[in-house]
Design a protein around this motif. Structure first.
Motif, PDB file in Angstrom:
ATOM      1  N   ASP A 150       0.826  -1.211   0.000  1.00  0.00           N
ATOM      2  CA  ASP A 150       0.000   0.000   0.000  1.00  0.00           C
ATOM      3  C   ASP A 150       0.863   1.265   0.000  1.00  0.00           C
ATOM      4  O   ASP A 150       0.554   2.247  -0.696  1.00  0.00           O
ATOM      5  CB  ASP A 150      -0.912   0.014   1.231  1.00  0.00           C
ATOM      6  N   ILE A 151       1.931   1.251   0.764  1.00  0.00           N
ATOM      7  CA  ILE A 151       2.805   2.424   0.833  1.00  0.00           C
ATOM      8  C   ILE A 151       3.476   2.666  -0.509  1.00  0.00           C
ATOM      9  O   ILE A 151       3.606   3.815  -0.961  1.00  0.00           O
ATOM     10  CB  ILE A 151       3.858   2.250   1.945  1.00  0.00           C
ATOM     11  N   GLU A 152       3.896   1.595  -1.167  1.00  0.00           N
ATOM     12  CA  GLU A 152       4.539   1.753  -2.477  1.00  0.00           C
ATOM     13  C   GLU A 152       3.567   2.348  -3.488  1.00  0.00           C
ATOM     14  O   GLU A 152       3.946   3.193  -4.305  1.00  0.00           O
ATOM     15  CB  GLU A 152       5.073   0.401  -2.952  1.00  0.00           C
ATOM     16  N   ASN A 153       2.300   1.929  -3.455  1.00  0.00           N
ATOM     17  CA  ASN A 153       1.290   2.520  -4.335  1.00  0.00           C
ATOM     18  C   ASN A 153       1.106   3.998  -4.039  1.00  0.00           C
ATOM     19  O   ASN A 153       0.962   4.821  -4.958  1.00  0.00           O
ATOM     20  CB  ASN A 153      -0.044   1.789  -4.164  1.00  0.00           C
ATOM     21  N   GLN A 154       1.105   4.343  -2.772  1.00  0.00           N
ATOM     22  CA  GLN A 154       0.984   5.750  -2.375  1.00  0.00           C
ATOM     23  C   GLN A 154       2.177   6.552  -2.896  1.00  0.00           C
ATOM     24  O   GLN A 154       2.017   7.685  -3.387  1.00  0.00           O
ATOM     25  CB  GLN A 154       0.900   5.842  -0.854  1.00  0.00           C
ATOM     26  N   ALA A 155       3.370   5.971  -2.798  1.00  0.00           N
ATOM     27  CA  ALA A 155       4.572   6.641  -3.292  1.00  0.00           C
ATOM     28  C   ALA A 155       4.498   6.867  -4.804  1.00  0.00           C
ATOM     29  O   ALA A 155       4.916   7.913  -5.307  1.00  0.00           O
ATOM     30  CB  ALA A 155       5.813   5.819  -2.939  1.00  0.00           C
ATOM     31  N   THR A 207      11.422   3.268  -2.700  1.00  0.00           N
ATOM     32  CA  THR A 207      10.165   2.709  -2.174  1.00  0.00           C
ATOM     33  C   THR A 207       9.835   1.392  -2.889  1.00  0.00           C
ATOM     34  O   THR A 207       9.291   0.470  -2.271  1.00  0.00           O
ATOM     35  CB  THR A 207       8.983   3.689  -2.319  1.00  0.00           C
ATOM     36  N   ASP A 208      10.176   1.296  -4.161  1.00  0.00           N
ATOM     37  CA  ASP A 208       9.974   0.038  -4.898  1.00  0.00           C
ATOM     38  C   ASP A 208      10.836  -1.073  -4.303  1.00  0.00           C
ATOM     39  O   ASP A 208      10.381  -2.220  -4.156  1.00  0.00           O
ATOM     40  CB  ASP A 208      10.345   0.210  -6.374  1.00  0.00           C
ATOM     41  N   ALA A 209      12.086  -0.741  -3.974  1.00  0.00           N
ATOM     42  CA  ALA A 209      12.994  -1.739  -3.400  1.00  0.00           C
ATOM     43  C   ALA A 209      12.469  -2.252  -2.067  1.00  0.00           C
ATOM     44  O   ALA A 209      12.574  -3.448  -1.760  1.00  0.00           O
ATOM     45  CB  ALA A 209      14.392  -1.138  -3.226  1.00  0.00           C
ATOM     46  N   ALA A 210      11.890  -1.355  -1.273  1.00  0.00           N
ATOM     47  CA  ALA A 210      11.328  -1.770   0.009  1.00  0.00           C
ATOM     48  C   ALA A 210      10.127  -2.683  -0.191  1.00  0.00           C
ATOM     49  O   ALA A 210       9.955  -3.668   0.540  1.00  0.00           O
ATOM     50  CB  ALA A 210      10.937  -0.537   0.830  1.00  0.00           C
ATOM     51  N   GLU A 211       9.306  -2.373  -1.176  1.00  0.00           N
ATOM     52  CA  GLU A 211       8.155  -3.252  -1.435  1.00  0.00           C
ATOM     53  C   GLU A 211       8.616  -4.634  -1.888  1.00  0.00           C
ATOM     54  O   GLU A 211       7.962  -5.638  -1.611  1.00  0.00           O
ATOM     55  CB  GLU A 211       7.238  -2.646  -2.500  1.00  0.00           C
TER      56      GLU A 211
END
Length: 215
Positions: free
Chosen positions: A157-162, A197-201
């Motif tokens: 969800d956070i990556e989508n928000q980013a 943020t992609d790497a974290a997802e």
């Protein structure tokens, strides 16, 4: 390759859990320094924060190499070696991304980072917090995978928000920024933040695979 039938009755080496947790702590510390750094705009201040993040990045590298070295000498592992290796390497990728953001800010010395950039840094920090919580679940998630599954969903969800923050900012950037050099600087920094943020997802995706394989 999965552990053999007989390995079920052999104690598994637990050292990987604290090592992965330590790596997630370095990630959390790096993200916190990044967020703090974006409140400062003087070149000397930016350089100082980059040095702090670089030191953490080197610490992360050492931990990652230690985990990989331990994998090569440990007979029985709690998960497949490839899973542990991928998890460590992907967390290290996030730390590298944070370092890359700080490096570009220091070298390019752009105008003050926009609120959108600061928001992306805060989203990276949120992702780091969920990754750290996920590492706390690794040793016991087979019995109760729900918390780990929830953290994976949060990372998604956070990556989508980013993505939304980045796309909206870039649209406005090309509409409003008249200084071509500044546009290039800002675009590359924002792209690096979004890529982190992609790497974290991706860490979340690896954790989902662990749930499927072992829970």
């Amino acid at each position: 390759m999965k552990n053999s039938f007989f390995s079920r009755f052999t104690p598994k080496e637990p050292k990987f859990f604290p090592l992965l947790k330590q790596l997630s702590d370095v990630l959390s510390d790096s993200a916190a320094v990044l967020v703090e750094s974006l409140q400062h705009d003087l070149p000397a201040e930016r350089a100082d924060y980059y040095k702090r993040i670089k030191d953490l990045e080197r610490k992360g590298d050492k931990l990652t190499h230690l985990i990989l070295d331990e994998l090569s000498t440990t007979f029985i592992t709690p998960f497949d070696r490839e899973d542990i290796s991928s998890l460590a390497s992907c967390m290290d990728d996030v730390i590298d991304g944070i370092n890359s953001c700080a490096k570009r800010i220091t070298i390019y010395n752009p105008r003050p980072i926009s609120e959108s950039g600061k928001e992306l840094s805060r989203l990276i920090q949120e992702e780091a917090a969920y990754i750290s919580k996920a590492m706390d679940e690794l040793e016991t998630f087979r019995k109760n995978p729900a918390p780990l599954r929830q953290y994976c969903s949060k990372l998604h969800d956070i990556e989508n928000q980013a993505d939304d923050v980045y796309e909206f900012f870039i649209t406005r950037l090309f509409e409003e920024e008249k200084d071509c050099i500044e546009l290039i600087k800002i675009k590359e920094i924002m792209h690096e933040l979004e890529k982190t943020t992609d790497a974290a997802e991706h860490v979340g995706k690896l954790l989902k695979n662990l749930i499927i394989k072992y829970a």
